[in-house]
Design a protein around this motif. Sequence first.
Motif, PDB file in Angstrom:
ATOM      1  N   LYS A  85       5.269  32.448 -92.277  1.00  0.00           N
ATOM      2  CA  LYS A  85       4.935  33.682 -91.191  1.00  0.00           C
ATOM      3  C   LYS A  85       6.092  34.436 -91.172  1.00  0.00           C
ATOM      4  CE  LYS A  85       0.804  31.030 -89.591  1.00  0.00           C
ATOM      5  NZ  LYS A  85       0.134  30.378 -88.272  1.00  0.00           N
TER       6      LYS A  85
ATOM      7  N   THR B 292       5.235  20.226 -80.395  1.00  0.00           N
ATOM      8  CA  THR B 292       3.972  20.866 -80.203  1.00  0.00           C
ATOM      9  C   THR B 292       2.601  20.368 -79.789  1.00  0.00           C
ATOM     10  OG1 THR B 292       4.493  22.379 -81.898  1.00  0.00           O
ATOM     11  CG2 THR B 292       2.482  22.765 -81.236  1.00  0.00           C
TER      12      THR B 292
ATOM     13  N   GLY C  62      -8.375  20.510 -87.681  1.00  0.00           N
ATOM     14  CA  GLY C  62      -7.206  20.421 -88.716  1.00  0.00           C
ATOM     15  C   GLY C  62      -6.511  19.196 -88.711  1.00  0.00           C
TER      16      GLY C  62
ATOM     17  N   GLY D 273       0.203  18.981 -90.005  1.00  0.00           N
ATOM     18  CA  GLY D 273       1.231  18.187 -89.318  1.00  0.00           C
ATOM     19  C   GLY D 273       1.260  18.155 -87.911  1.00  0.00           C
ATOM     20  N   VAL D 274       0.896  18.971 -87.164  1.00  0.00           N
ATOM     21  CA  VAL D 274       0.640  18.964 -85.797  1.00  0.00           C
ATOM     22  C   VAL D 274      -0.556  18.069 -85.322  1.00  0.00           C
ATOM     23  CG1 VAL D 274       0.242  20.058 -83.379  1.00  0.00           C
ATOM     24  CG2 VAL D 274       1.747  21.320 -85.436  1.00  0.00           C
TER      25      VAL D 274
ATOM     26  N   SER E  55     -11.377  18.084 -94.514  1.00  0.00           N
ATOM     27  CA  SER E  55     -12.092  18.087 -95.539  1.00  0.00           C
ATOM     28  C   SER E  55     -12.158  16.437 -96.489  1.00  0.00           C
ATOM     29  CB  SER E  55     -11.568  18.921 -96.868  1.00  0.00           C
ATOM     30  OG  SER E  55      -9.958  18.795 -96.877  1.00  0.00           O
TER      31      SER E  55
ATOM     32  N   ASN F 200      -9.347  14.009 -97.119  1.00  0.00           N
ATOM     33  CA  ASN F 200      -8.539  13.698 -96.083  1.00  0.00           C
ATOM     34  C   ASN F 200      -9.323  12.665 -95.298  1.00  0.00           C
ATOM     35  OD1 ASN F 200      -6.378  15.249 -97.074  1.00  0.00           O
ATOM     36  ND2 ASN F 200      -6.891  17.009 -95.959  1.00  0.00           N
TER      37      ASN F 200
ATOM     38  N   TYR G 189     -15.454  19.744 -92.341  1.00  0.00           N
ATOM     39  CA  TYR G 189     -15.998  20.926 -92.036  1.00  0.00           C
ATOM     40  C   TYR G 189     -16.457  21.813 -93.238  1.00  0.00           C
ATOM     41  CZ  TYR G 189     -11.700  22.556 -94.108  1.00  0.00           C
ATOM     42  OH  TYR G 189     -10.465  22.745 -94.826  1.00  0.00           O
TER      43      TYR G 189
ATOM     44  N   THR H 102      -5.758  23.736 -84.179  1.00  0.00           N
ATOM     45  CA  THR H 102      -4.711  23.941 -85.104  1.00  0.00           C
ATOM     46  C   THR H 102      -4.876  25.029 -86.085  1.00  0.00           C
ATOM     47  OG1 THR H 102      -4.802  22.362 -86.632  1.00  0.00           O
ATOM     48  CG2 THR H 102      -3.721  21.701 -84.425  1.00  0.00           C
TER      49      THR H 102
ATOM     50  N   ILE I  81      -3.230  26.943 -80.873  1.00  0.00           N
ATOM     51  CA  ILE I  81      -1.864  27.352 -81.459  1.00  0.00           C
ATOM     52  C   ILE I  81      -1.999  28.040 -82.881  1.00  0.00           C
ATOM     53  CG2 ILE I  81      -0.544  25.264 -80.449  1.00  0.00           C
ATOM     54  CD1 ILE I  81      -0.534  23.989 -83.141  1.00  0.00           C
TER      55      ILE I  81
ATOM     56  N   ARG J 115      -3.039  28.583 -74.081  1.00  0.00           N
ATOM     57  CA  ARG J 115      -2.254  28.815 -75.145  1.00  0.00           C
ATOM     58  C   ARG J 115      -0.845  27.833 -74.642  1.00  0.00           C
ATOM     59  NH1 ARG J 115       1.381  28.395 -79.166  1.00  0.00           N
ATOM     60  NH2 ARG J 115       1.294  29.998 -80.626  1.00  0.00           N
TER      61      ARG J 115
ATOM     62  N   ARG K 248      -2.420  26.483 -96.777  1.00  0.00           N
ATOM     63  CA  ARG K 248      -2.846  25.808 -95.623  1.00  0.00           C
ATOM     64  C   ARG K 248      -3.768  24.435 -95.912  1.00  0.00           C
ATOM     65  NH1 ARG K 248      -4.960  29.375 -91.019  1.00  0.00           N
ATOM     66  NH2 ARG K 248      -4.197  27.274 -89.997  1.00  0.00           N
ATOM     67  N   HIS K 249      -3.384  23.881 -96.844  1.00  0.00           N
ATOM     68  CA  HIS K 249      -4.142  22.483 -97.302  1.00  0.00           C
ATOM     69  C   HIS K 249      -2.896  21.186 -97.403  1.00  0.00           C
ATOM     70  CE1 HIS K 249      -8.092  23.948 -96.728  1.00  0.00           C
ATOM     71  NE2 HIS K 249      -7.553  25.003 -97.586  1.00  0.00           N
ATOM     72  N   VAL K 250      -2.011  21.430 -97.039  1.00  0.00           N
ATOM     73  CA  VAL K 250      -0.901  20.229 -97.054  1.00  0.00           C
ATOM     74  C   VAL K 250      -1.286  19.284 -96.167  1.00  0.00           C
ATOM     75  CG1 VAL K 250       1.351  19.515 -96.315  1.00  0.00           C
ATOM     76  CG2 VAL K 250       1.016  21.870 -97.682  1.00  0.00           C
TER      77      VAL K 250
HETATM   78  N1  NAP Z   1       5.045  26.628 -81.311  1.00  0.00           N
HETATM   79  C1  NAP Z   1       3.637  26.760 -81.765  1.00  0.00           C
HETATM   80  O1  NAP Z   1       2.949  27.354 -81.169  1.00  0.00           O
HETATM   81  C2  NAP Z   1       3.301  26.348 -83.093  1.00  0.00           C
HETATM   82  C3  NAP Z   1       3.958  25.175 -83.534  1.00  0.00           C
HETATM   83  C4  NAP Z   1       3.636  24.188 -84.689  1.00  0.00           C
HETATM   84  C5  NAP Z   1       2.749  24.846 -85.575  1.00  0.00           C
HETATM   85  N2  NAP Z   1       1.771  25.861 -85.019  1.00  0.00           N
HETATM   86  C6  NAP Z   1       0.827  26.475 -85.768  1.00  0.00           C
HETATM   87  O2  NAP Z   1      -0.223  25.479 -85.745  1.00  0.00           O
HETATM   88  C7  NAP Z   1      -0.971  25.774 -87.176  1.00  0.00           C
HETATM   89  C8  NAP Z   1      -1.137  24.513 -87.681  1.00  0.00           C
HETATM   90  O3  NAP Z   1       0.152  24.082 -88.328  1.00  0.00           O
HETATM   91  P1  NAP Z   1       0.419  22.512 -89.106  1.00  0.00           P
HETATM   92  O4  NAP Z   1       1.539  22.732 -89.745  1.00  0.00           O
HETATM   93  O5  NAP Z   1      -0.053  21.519 -88.339  1.00  0.00           O
HETATM   94  O6  NAP Z   1      -0.576  22.837 -90.174  1.00  0.00           O
HETATM   95  P2  NAP Z   1      -1.156  23.824 -91.431  1.00  0.00           P
HETATM   96  O7  NAP Z   1      -0.333  23.555 -92.556  1.00  0.00           O
HETATM   97  O8  NAP Z   1      -1.221  25.083 -90.808  1.00  0.00           O
HETATM   98  O9  NAP Z   1      -2.605  23.405 -91.763  1.00  0.00           O
HETATM   99  C9  NAP Z   1      -2.788  22.345 -92.723  1.00  0.00           C
HETATM  100  C10 NAP Z   1      -4.025  21.700 -92.534  1.00  0.00           C
HETATM  101  O10 NAP Z   1      -5.192  22.452 -92.083  1.00  0.00           O
HETATM  102  C11 NAP Z   1      -6.349  21.790 -92.450  1.00  0.00           C
HETATM  103  N3  NAP Z   1      -7.272  22.911 -92.277  1.00  0.00           N
HETATM  104  C12 NAP Z   1      -7.171  24.204 -93.097  1.00  0.00           C
HETATM  105  N4  NAP Z   1      -8.565  24.872 -92.818  1.00  0.00           N
HETATM  106  C13 NAP Z   1      -9.065  23.981 -92.187  1.00  0.00           C
HETATM  107  C14 NAP Z   1     -10.202  24.249 -91.309  1.00  0.00           C
HETATM  108  N5  NAP Z   1     -11.006  25.373 -91.196  1.00  0.00           N
HETATM  109  N6  NAP Z   1     -10.788  23.240 -90.541  1.00  0.00           N
HETATM  110  C15 NAP Z   1     -10.111  22.040 -90.342  1.00  0.00           C
HETATM  111  N7  NAP Z   1      -8.925  21.895 -91.069  1.00  0.00           N
HETATM  112  C16 NAP Z   1      -8.596  22.908 -91.667  1.00  0.00           C
HETATM  113  C17 NAP Z   1      -6.074  21.316 -93.837  1.00  0.00           C
HETATM  114  O11 NAP Z   1      -6.814  20.074 -94.164  1.00  0.00           O
HETATM  115  P3  NAP Z   1      -7.951  20.110 -95.175  1.00  0.00           P
HETATM  116  O12 NAP Z   1      -7.112  20.217 -96.579  1.00  0.00           O
HETATM  117  O13 NAP Z   1      -8.671  19.064 -94.963  1.00  0.00           O
HETATM  118  O14 NAP Z   1      -8.713  21.558 -94.977  1.00  0.00           O
HETATM  119  C18 NAP Z   1      -4.585  20.881 -93.717  1.00  0.00           C
HETATM  120  O15 NAP Z   1      -4.270  19.602 -93.698  1.00  0.00           O
HETATM  121  C19 NAP Z   1      -0.326  26.524 -87.689  1.00  0.00           C
HETATM  122  O16 NAP Z   1      -0.989  28.109 -87.538  1.00  0.00           O
HETATM  123  C20 NAP Z   1       1.160  26.593 -87.192  1.00  0.00           C
HETATM  124  O17 NAP Z   1       1.390  28.386 -87.498  1.00  0.00           O
HETATM  125  C21 NAP Z   1       2.211  26.580 -83.783  1.00  0.00           C
END
Ligand code: NAP
Length: 306
Positions: free
Chosen positions: A45, A128, A149, A153-154, A174, A177, A192, A210, A232, A250, A295-297
Amino acid sequence: MKAVFIERFGGPDVLQYGDFPDPVAGRGEVVVDVVAASVNAADWKVRAGHYEQSTFPFVLGRDFSGVVDALGEGVTEFKPGDPVFGVCDRGQEGAYAEKVAINAGIVARKPDGLSHVNAAAMALTGLTALNAIEDTLKLQPGETILIHGGAGGVASFAIQLAKHIGAHVITTASARNHDYVQSLGADEIIDYNAEDFAKVVSNCDAVFDTVGGDVAQRSFAVLKPGGRAAFIGSGAQAPKPNRADVTSLRPVVGRTRRHLDRIAQLYLQGAVRAPEIKLLRLSDAVKAHQLSESRHVRGKLVFQVR
Ligand SMILES: NC(=O)c1ccc[n+]([C@@H]2O[C@H](COP(=O)([O-])OP(=O)(O)OC[C@H]3O[C@@H](n4cnc5c(N)ncnc54)[C@H](OP(=O)(O)O)[C@@H]3O)[C@@H](O)[C@H]2O)c1
């Protein structure tokens, strides 16, 4: 040093891997020789210009684990050679590099029992999750929480933390996972893609979203009266609830040593394990961002820097 940096906003192709001036420890800072740095969703981002960061060239990367290399004026709590991990201050990134300068006050000592790769993988995600689950939602034993989600990672950290607290955990993922989120401790798993979570889940005390977008807004429906939800993935503001009897929050994800120490402590006591990790090199940054942006890591992408 070698680093991954951008000179303009754009797609993954704007990422450059190459030589960059070594950072210098300012007053109160340490320079850390980075051993591992992780990829966070925020990184793509930032790269794409969503955060309007505008100083170029800019080294990306928010969290790392490594070894103290140099001390700035006034730093007495560390010495060169100390293993540490941390999350860069807001707006001051730079972990996609062989060296990073950071305020010593927000760096934590890395215990021997926690590897650099695992520390980097859990730094920002753990921070987080702790902020969301403990500080913001104040999740209690016996409560039911829906964590969206689950394979991310979170959420990988959040599911384990919620179970450690003694909550009943429902998560969305999904089908590919489901084994993974079950291994983290999820009690109920919703595919989902096959089911609408808002129709099959109800009466939750808390939601941790998330994912964002439409998932966030529809999450209010699963809360019991008095329930609370933390977001988040929906930008800087919590979405406005469409009912008056729930709270939308938030989390403010500050950078504190206290939270990093808690991550290490939870890991060492076996309450949480590291997420699934795919290791890459800094020179693989373009590929890393393509994966992260999909977004599927599952779990985390981590750069093995040295
Ligand atoms: N300080 C902060 O505010 C902060 C800190 C860290 C992260 N964040 C935000 O938090 C979000 C999550 O970050 P992340 O790094 O944990 O993960 P991410 O890389 O954004 O998301 C990965 C996971 O999301 C799942 N996913 C995608 N679409 C989905 C849906 N519709 N329903 C359920 N699961 C879904 C995927 O699983 P499937 O393959 O099973 O779909 C994948 O394992 C991001 O937007 C990030 O920017 C904010």
